[in-house]
Design a protein around this motif. Structure first.
Motif, PDB file in Angstrom:
ATOM      1  N   ALA A   1      36.093  31.669  45.941  1.00  0.00           N
ATOM      2  CA  ALA A   1      37.145  30.675  46.202  1.00  0.00           C
ATOM      3  C   ALA A   1      36.586  29.507  47.021  1.00  0.00           C
ATOM      4  CB  ALA A   1      38.309  31.336  46.936  1.00  0.00           C
ATOM      5  N   THR A   2      35.745  29.797  48.000  1.00  0.00           N
ATOM      6  CA  THR A   2      35.200  28.736  48.848  1.00  0.00           C
ATOM      7  C   THR A   2      34.340  27.766  48.034  1.00  0.00           C
ATOM      8  OG1 THR A   2      35.153  30.282  50.696  1.00  0.00           O
ATOM      9  CG2 THR A   2      33.858  28.279  50.947  1.00  0.00           C
ATOM     10  N   VAL A   3      33.439  28.331  47.222  1.00  0.00           N
ATOM     11  CA  VAL A   3      32.547  27.471  46.427  1.00  0.00           C
ATOM     12  C   VAL A   3      33.365  26.705  45.372  1.00  0.00           C
ATOM     13  CG1 VAL A   3      30.552  27.451  44.864  1.00  0.00           C
ATOM     14  CG2 VAL A   3      30.570  28.974  46.840  1.00  0.00           C
ATOM     15  N   GLY A   4      34.347  27.392  44.768  1.00  0.00           N
ATOM     16  CA  GLY A   4      35.184  26.730  43.756  1.00  0.00           C
ATOM     17  C   GLY A   4      35.970  25.561  44.343  1.00  0.00           C
ATOM     18  N   VAL A   5      36.584  25.778  45.504  1.00  0.00           N
ATOM     19  CA  VAL A   5      37.361  24.706  46.147  1.00  0.00           C
ATOM     20  C   VAL A   5      36.430  23.552  46.548  1.00  0.00           C
ATOM     21  CG1 VAL A   5      38.728  24.132  48.199  1.00  0.00           C
ATOM     22  CG2 VAL A   5      39.242  26.196  46.916  1.00  0.00           C
TER      23      VAL A   5
ATOM     24  N   ALA B   1      33.701  22.719  45.077  1.00  0.00           N
ATOM     25  CA  ALA B   1      33.325  22.024  43.836  1.00  0.00           C
ATOM     26  C   ALA B   1      34.441  21.078  43.385  1.00  0.00           C
ATOM     27  CB  ALA B   1      32.996  23.035  42.740  1.00  0.00           C
ATOM     28  N   MET B   2      35.697  21.573  43.482  1.00  0.00           N
ATOM     29  CA  MET B   2      36.839  20.717  43.083  1.00  0.00           C
ATOM     30  C   MET B   2      36.922  19.482  43.966  1.00  0.00           C
ATOM     31  SD  MET B   2      39.974  23.301  42.369  1.00  0.00           S
ATOM     32  CE  MET B   2      39.549  24.998  42.192  1.00  0.00           C
ATOM     33  N   CYS B   3      36.795  19.700  45.282  1.00  0.00           N
ATOM     34  CA  CYS B   3      36.874  18.573  46.217  1.00  0.00           C
ATOM     35  C   CYS B   3      35.754  17.571  45.929  1.00  0.00           C
ATOM     36  CB  CYS B   3      36.772  19.062  47.662  1.00  0.00           C
ATOM     37  SG  CYS B   3      38.157  20.084  48.150  1.00  0.00           S
ATOM     38  N   ALA B   4      34.533  18.082  45.729  1.00  0.00           N
ATOM     39  CA  ALA B   4      33.383  17.195  45.494  1.00  0.00           C
ATOM     40  C   ALA B   4      33.545  16.446  44.178  1.00  0.00           C
ATOM     41  CB  ALA B   4      32.101  18.020  45.473  1.00  0.00           C
ATOM     42  N   GLN B   5      34.098  17.120  43.167  1.00  0.00           N
ATOM     43  CA  GLN B   5      34.262  16.505  41.847  1.00  0.00           C
ATOM     44  C   GLN B   5      35.152  15.263  41.924  1.00  0.00           C
ATOM     45  OE1 GLN B   5      32.654  17.868  38.986  1.00  0.00           O
ATOM     46  NE2 GLN B   5      33.128  15.804  38.370  1.00  0.00           N
ATOM     47  N   TYR B   6      36.233  15.387  42.703  1.00  0.00           N
ATOM     48  CA  TYR B   6      37.169  14.268  42.755  1.00  0.00           C
ATOM     49  C   TYR B   6      36.741  13.173  43.727  1.00  0.00           C
ATOM     50  CZ  TYR B   6      39.917  16.957  39.623  1.00  0.00           C
ATOM     51  OH  TYR B   6      40.306  17.641  38.518  1.00  0.00           O
ATOM     52  N   LYS B   7      35.711  13.464  44.526  1.00  0.00           N
ATOM     53  CA  LYS B   7      35.198  12.434  45.422  1.00  0.00           C
ATOM     54  C   LYS B   7      34.148  11.570  44.737  1.00  0.00           C
ATOM     55  CE  LYS B   7      35.717  14.742  49.854  1.00  0.00           C
ATOM     56  NZ  LYS B   7      34.978  15.637  50.742  1.00  0.00           N
TER      57      LYS B   7
ATOM     58  N   TYR C   1      31.092  23.989  36.144  1.00  0.00           N
ATOM     59  CA  TYR C   1      31.226  22.664  35.515  1.00  0.00           C
ATOM     60  C   TYR C   1      30.823  21.541  36.476  1.00  0.00           C
ATOM     61  CZ  TYR C   1      32.752  23.937  30.935  1.00  0.00           C
ATOM     62  OH  TYR C   1      32.744  24.420  29.649  1.00  0.00           O
ATOM     63  N   PHE C   2      30.978  21.805  37.770  1.00  0.00           N
ATOM     64  CA  PHE C   2      30.476  20.829  38.736  1.00  0.00           C
ATOM     65  C   PHE C   2      28.956  20.720  38.624  1.00  0.00           C
ATOM     66  CE2 PHE C   2      28.491  20.010  42.855  1.00  0.00           C
ATOM     67  CZ  PHE C   2      29.016  18.757  43.140  1.00  0.00           C
ATOM     68  N   ALA C   3      28.290  21.887  38.503  1.00  0.00           N
ATOM     69  CA  ALA C   3      26.823  21.886  38.365  1.00  0.00           C
ATOM     70  C   ALA C   3      26.403  21.177  37.084  1.00  0.00           C
ATOM     71  CB  ALA C   3      26.302  23.326  38.370  1.00  0.00           C
ATOM     72  N   LEU C   4      27.147  21.400  35.996  1.00  0.00           N
ATOM     73  CA  LEU C   4      26.813  20.764  34.714  1.00  0.00           C
ATOM     74  C   LEU C   4      26.961  19.242  34.786  1.00  0.00           C
ATOM     75  CD1 LEU C   4      28.512  23.286  32.270  1.00  0.00           C
ATOM     76  CD2 LEU C   4      26.113  22.617  32.170  1.00  0.00           C
ATOM     77  N   ARG C   5      28.012  18.798  35.470  1.00  0.00           N
ATOM     78  CA  ARG C   5      28.310  17.356  35.495  1.00  0.00           C
ATOM     79  C   ARG C   5      27.497  16.596  36.536  1.00  0.00           C
ATOM     80  NH1 ARG C   5      33.527  18.933  34.997  1.00  0.00           N
ATOM     81  NH2 ARG C   5      34.388  18.484  32.967  1.00  0.00           N
ATOM     82  N   SER C   6      27.353  17.222  37.676  1.00  0.00           N
ATOM     83  CA  SER C   6      26.936  16.427  38.837  1.00  0.00           C
ATOM     84  C   SER C   6      25.605  16.797  39.455  1.00  0.00           C
ATOM     85  CB  SER C   6      28.018  16.530  39.926  1.00  0.00           C
ATOM     86  OG  SER C   6      29.280  16.295  39.372  1.00  0.00           O
TER      87      SER C   6
ATOM     88  N   SER D   1      40.148  18.423  27.420  1.00  0.00           N
ATOM     89  CA  SER D   1      39.918  19.097  28.702  1.00  0.00           C
ATOM     90  C   SER D   1      41.031  18.751  29.685  1.00  0.00           C
ATOM     91  CB  SER D   1      38.560  18.712  29.269  1.00  0.00           C
ATOM     92  OG  SER D   1      38.517  17.328  29.519  1.00  0.00           O
ATOM     93  N   VAL D   2      41.245  19.645  30.642  1.00  0.00           N
ATOM     94  CA  VAL D   2      42.222  19.436  31.712  1.00  0.00           C
ATOM     95  C   VAL D   2      41.459  19.583  33.026  1.00  0.00           C
ATOM     96  CG1 VAL D   2      44.364  20.290  32.751  1.00  0.00           C
ATOM     97  CG2 VAL D   2      44.052  20.413  30.264  1.00  0.00           C
ATOM     98  N   PHE D   3      41.535  18.575  33.869  1.00  0.00           N
ATOM     99  CA  PHE D   3      40.761  18.547  35.123  1.00  0.00           C
ATOM    100  C   PHE D   3      39.265  18.770  34.849  1.00  0.00           C
ATOM    101  CE2 PHE D   3      44.955  20.390  36.398  1.00  0.00           C
ATOM    102  CZ  PHE D   3      45.432  19.253  37.031  1.00  0.00           C
ATOM    103  N   GLY D   4      38.796  18.302  33.715  1.00  0.00           N
ATOM    104  CA  GLY D   4      37.375  18.429  33.399  1.00  0.00           C
ATOM    105  C   GLY D   4      36.962  19.779  32.844  1.00  0.00           C
TER     106      GLY D   4
END
Lengths: 308, 63
Positions: free
Chosen positions: A194-198, A200-206, A282-287, B34-37
């Protein structure tokens, strides 16, 4: 620091096993192997998810999704979520047979049902052979984790260490000890994912628009043949999940057939940790820059996003 | 009558999740949406985690 953390977790797990020993009134064979067939639904849930969701959730799932794309994720999540409806209908019947024949192990169940000692021994050997590749994958994951945190060991030393720890759990409190250790493991694993996922979400939108897709190419949509492979494997594994020797014996520990059903109802909810793992991957794939070893993708995201 | 009721419960607890994962998900996995990527097939599978629990709970309640 890593050595201190790993040692602390190991000591905590041995402490949990000791607590199971203290709470056990006696240590008969039935108590060690099937917890006197007395576990309520919450403990059966913890014991079973503790066994099902292992190192694969942190290493194999993100690595497979990273390397093989959507069809891998569809297969992994698909067979797991379908295993529980099968378990809901089949699990109580397995429990009733185990109770009827007073079986503590899977070979005993088969041997007593077919009234054949030869068949019982054959089943025992089949279970051992079936568990070899499963154990092999666990050790591959474990080596990957330990290697990532700088605690690499030779395979023989790793095997010996794990065998000693696993024996200590069982000797201390039998299957009840596994339940207590599973509780500790699940809390730590859920917290980590959960920590790493959250993060990743925060970093993705920044990240600024346009940054995405500049590093690793996004995985392609699954082809027809990969989908056929995924669907056929989902059917095979989803239907056969509660017949595998590493999972079936845990059903024997339930207090009643109704307890098995109740535990199965809640099993799919535990899978709600996987969206976090998918976001991290998906964060790793994109960023992030492409990784030569996909097995470390989850740890790479954690090391990138979390404060050291 | 009892057989019909049992059959309905099996369809609810077993048939609905299987149909969602085996028949619907493969079609969604081929869509470039996709939704939220996240590919939409994963959103569909994530939705079926609580829905599978709901189906099984309804099964238990009505059995």
């Amino acid at each position: 620091m890593n050595v201190v953390i790993v040692s602390s977790v190991l000591l905590l797990s041995l402490g949990a096993a000791c607590l199971a020993r203290v709470r056990s009134r006696h240590l008969s064979v039935e108590s060690l192997l099937v917890a006197d067939r007395a576990l309520p639904a919450p403990m059966l849930f913890i014991l079973t998810v503790g066994e099902i969701y292992s190192i694969g959730s942190i290493v194999a799932f993100p690595a497979g999704l990273y390397a093989h794309g959507v069809s891998y994720g569809y297969w992994f999540l698909g067979y797991l979520v379908l295993a529980f409806p099968v378990g809901y209908f089949v699990g109580p019947a397995i429990w009733q047979r185990a109770k009827k024949y007073n079986a503590c192990t899977l070979p005993e169940l088969f041997g007593r049902h077919f009234e054949s000692v030869t068949f019982e021994r054959l089943t025992a050997w089949a279970c051992v052979v079936a568990l070899v590749p499963w154990g092999q994958f666990q050790f591959i994951g474990l080596r990957s984790v330990l290697g990532t945190i700088g605690l690499s060991a030779t395979p023989a030393a790793g095997l010996a260490g794990c065998a000693v720890i696993a024996f200590a759990y069982v000797a201390l409190g039998g299957v009840r000890a596994s339940t207590y250790v599973a509780f500790l493991k699940d809390i730590l694993m859920l917290f980590a994912i959960a920590t790493v996922g959250v993060a990743a979400m925060c970093a993705q939108y920044k990240l600024p628009v346009g940054h995405a897709g500049t590093t690793t190419a996004m995985p392609p949509l699954p082809s027809g043949s990969s989908l056929v492979f995924a669907i056929s494997t989902i059917l095979y594994q989803g239907v056969g999940f509660y017949f595998q020797p590493s999972v079936t014996p845990y059903l024997f520990t339930a207090r009643s057939a109704q307890v098995v059903r109740k535990a199965m109802i809640f099993m799919p909810l535990y899978m709600l940790m996987y969206p976090f793992a998918v976001f991290a991957t998906y964060f790793a794939l994109r960023s992030l820059a492409p990784l030569p070893n996909p097995n470390v993708v989850f740890f790479h995201v954690a090391a990138t996003l979390l404060p050291s | 009558m009892a057989d019909r009721r049992r059959w309905r419960l099996v369809m609810l607890g077993f048939g609905a999740p299987f149909a969602a994962i085996i028949f619907v998900a493969p079609f969604l996995s081929r869509l470039p949406l996709s939704v939220f990527g996240i590919p939409i097939v994963f959103i569909w599978i994530f939705a079926w985690f609580p829905l599978t629990s709901l189906c099984l709970w309804l099964c238990e309640r009505h059995s």
